[in-house]
Design a protein around this motif. Structure first.
Motif, PDB file in Angstrom:
ATOM      1  N   VAL A 271      13.300  -0.657  -5.421  1.00 18.09           N
ATOM      2  CA  VAL A 271      13.326   0.309  -4.317  1.00 18.09           C
ATOM      3  C   VAL A 271      14.322  -0.165  -3.264  1.00 18.09           C
ATOM      4  O   VAL A 271      14.726  -1.326  -3.263  1.00 18.09           O
ATOM      5  CB  VAL A 271      11.938   0.456  -3.646  1.00 18.09           C
ATOM      6  N   ASN A 272      14.691   0.737  -2.370  1.00 18.39           N
ATOM      7  CA  ASN A 272      15.358   0.344  -1.128  1.00 18.39           C
ATOM      8  C   ASN A 272      14.264   0.183  -0.086  1.00 18.39           C
ATOM      9  O   ASN A 272      13.229   0.846  -0.159  1.00 18.39           O
ATOM     10  CB  ASN A 272      16.361   1.405  -0.666  1.00 18.39           C
ATOM     11  N   ALA A 273      14.506  -0.680   0.885  1.00 19.04           N
ATOM     12  CA  ALA A 273      13.482  -0.934   1.894  1.00 19.04           C
ATOM     13  C   ALA A 273      14.128  -1.211   3.242  1.00 19.04           C
ATOM     14  O   ALA A 273      15.273  -1.645   3.320  1.00 19.04           O
ATOM     15  CB  ALA A 273      12.628  -2.125   1.471  1.00 19.04           C
TER      16      ALA A 273
ATOM     17  N   TYR B   6      13.832  -9.674  -1.980  1.00 17.87           N
ATOM     18  CA  TYR B   6      12.802  -9.979  -2.977  1.00 17.87           C
ATOM     19  C   TYR B   6      12.050  -8.710  -3.357  1.00 17.87           C
ATOM     20  O   TYR B   6      11.892  -8.381  -4.534  1.00 17.87           O
ATOM     21  CB  TYR B   6      11.825 -11.040  -2.461  1.00 17.87           C
ATOM     22  N   PHE B   7      11.566  -8.003  -2.347  1.00 19.78           N
ATOM     23  CA  PHE B   7      10.762  -6.810  -2.613  1.00 19.78           C
ATOM     24  C   PHE B   7      11.606  -5.691  -3.239  1.00 19.78           C
ATOM     25  O   PHE B   7      11.146  -5.001  -4.144  1.00 19.78           O
ATOM     26  CB  PHE B   7      10.084  -6.327  -1.329  1.00 19.78           C
ATOM     27  N   GLU B   8      12.821  -5.506  -2.750  1.00 20.82           N
ATOM     28  CA  GLU B   8      13.678  -4.468  -3.327  1.00 20.82           C
ATOM     29  C   GLU B   8      13.939  -4.729  -4.808  1.00 20.82           C
ATOM     30  O   GLU B   8      13.865  -3.810  -5.626  1.00 20.82           O
ATOM     31  CB  GLU B   8      15.007  -4.378  -2.563  1.00 20.82           C
TER      32      GLU B   8
ATOM     33  N   ILE C 155       0.854  -1.175   0.000  1.00 26.70           N
ATOM     34  CA  ILE C 155       0.000   0.000   0.000  1.00 26.70           C
ATOM     35  C   ILE C 155       0.898   1.236   0.000  1.00 26.70           C
ATOM     36  O   ILE C 155       1.671   1.451   0.937  1.00 26.70           O
ATOM     37  CB  ILE C 155      -0.945   0.026   1.229  1.00 26.70           C
ATOM     38  N   ASN C 156       0.798   1.992  -1.075  1.00 24.04           N
ATOM     39  CA  ASN C 156       1.636   3.180  -1.263  1.00 24.04           C
ATOM     40  C   ASN C 156       3.108   2.791  -1.148  1.00 24.04           C
ATOM     41  O   ASN C 156       3.563   1.929  -1.869  1.00 24.04           O
ATOM     42  CB  ASN C 156       1.219   4.302  -0.312  1.00 24.04           C
ATOM     43  N   ALA C 157       3.852   3.392  -0.242  1.00 22.21           N
ATOM     44  CA  ALA C 157       5.285   3.103  -0.113  1.00 22.21           C
ATOM     45  C   ALA C 157       5.571   2.239   1.112  1.00 22.21           C
ATOM     46  O   ALA C 157       6.566   2.422   1.809  1.00 22.21           O
ATOM     47  CB  ALA C 157       6.086   4.399  -0.069  1.00 22.21           C
ATOM     48  N   CYS C 158       4.662   1.290   1.388  1.00 25.25           N
ATOM     49  CA  CYS C 158       4.854   0.385   2.517  1.00 25.25           C
ATOM     50  C   CYS C 158       4.320  -1.001   2.160  1.00 25.25           C
ATOM     51  O   CYS C 158       3.310  -1.127   1.468  1.00 25.25           O
ATOM     52  CB  CYS C 158       4.136   0.899   3.763  1.00 25.25           C
ATOM     53  N   ILE C 159       5.025  -2.002   2.638  1.00 20.31           N
ATOM     54  CA  ILE C 159       4.554  -3.371   2.528  1.00 20.31           C
ATOM     55  C   ILE C 159       4.244  -3.840   3.947  1.00 20.31           C
ATOM     56  O   ILE C 159       5.086  -3.752   4.837  1.00 20.31           O
ATOM     57  CB  ILE C 159       5.612  -4.299   1.903  1.00 20.31           C
ATOM     58  N   TYR C 160       3.026  -4.287   4.139  1.00 17.11           N
ATOM     59  CA  TYR C 160       2.608  -4.825   5.423  1.00 17.11           C
ATOM     60  C   TYR C 160       2.755  -6.336   5.325  1.00 17.11           C
ATOM     61  O   TYR C 160       2.159  -6.960   4.452  1.00 17.11           O
ATOM     62  CB  TYR C 160       1.164  -4.429   5.713  1.00 17.11           C
ATOM     63  N   LEU C 161       3.561  -6.902   6.213  1.00 10.59           N
ATOM     64  CA  LEU C 161       3.885  -8.324   6.118  1.00 10.59           C
ATOM     65  C   LEU C 161       3.541  -9.030   7.428  1.00 10.59           C
ATOM     66  O   LEU C 161       4.019  -8.647   8.494  1.00 10.59           O
ATOM     67  CB  LEU C 161       5.377  -8.499   5.807  1.00 10.59           C
ATOM     68  N   PHE C 162       2.697 -10.044   7.315  1.00 11.47           N
ATOM     69  CA  PHE C 162       2.369 -10.889   8.454  1.00 11.47           C
ATOM     70  C   PHE C 162       2.884 -12.287   8.152  1.00 11.47           C
ATOM     71  O   PHE C 162       2.568 -12.865   7.102  1.00 11.47           O
ATOM     72  CB  PHE C 162       0.857 -10.944   8.699  1.00 11.47           C
TER      73      PHE C 162
END
Length: 177
Positions: free
Chosen positions: A158-160, A151-153, A130-137
């Motif tokens: 992006v950098n994360a 993986y996400f980067e 969502i937008n510039a955030c990944i919510y991970l459970f």
């Protein structure tokens, strides 16, 4: 003066990229930042600055760390309000939210790569971009998650950097004005 939170990635992990928080606080204070506070050793800095450009703050902190400590560190800077919005926008139930990770991204990923990245799933991991955030459970815990920052980067270009629920709560409390 505006309150900001700087999130440093990959410091003080396994003896690599050591950045003592007391030295970092002193370095930032000598460089014009005010009311500098740090939280735990993983690179969370709350400070105030009259600078309104987040990118300028990120660049300044990166340069200060490179010049003083001798290595590069990815730095994301968010306002307290931005961090609060990220926290409040968590799409998970409260029970899952308290066990979730908030992966903040250096920029908003493009829609097509977000869609592509969202196709990958694992049975015990849930996430939402969502937008510039990944919510991970991660049902079995972050250490056993199949997903990782790399993986996400790579997928999102992006950098994360990730913070858990408890750290987010503490950063929001420490940054209250």
């Amino acid at each position: 003066m505006k309150t900001y939170i700087a999130l440093l990635r990959g410091i003080n992990v396994g003896g690599h990229k050591k950045v003592p928080m007391a030295e970092l606080r002193e370095l930032l204070e000598k460089s014009g930042f005010e009311n500098v506070k740090t939280y735990i050793q993983s690179g969370n800095v709350i400070f105030q600055s009259s600078e309104n450009e987040v990118n300028a703050l990120e660049d300044k902190i990166k340069t200060l760390i490179l010049d003083y400590f001798g290595f590069e560190v990815p730095v994301l800077v968010r306002t307290r309000q931005e961090l609060l919005t990220i926290f409040n926008n968590c799409p998970f139930s409260e029970a899952k939210k308290v066990e979730s990770y908030f992966i903040m991204l250096s920029k908003m990923p493009q829609k097509e790569v977000t869609k592509e990245a969202s196709q990958k799933t694992y049975p015990d991991d849930e996430y939402a971009i969502i937008n510039a955030c990944i919510y991970l459970f991660c049902a079995k815990g972050y250490g056993r998650a199949k997903f990782n920052l790399g993986y996400f980067e790579n997928k999102l270009n992006v950098n994360a950097t990730a913070r858990n629920y408890k750290t987010m709560v503490k950063l929001l409390a420490l940054s209250e004005e």
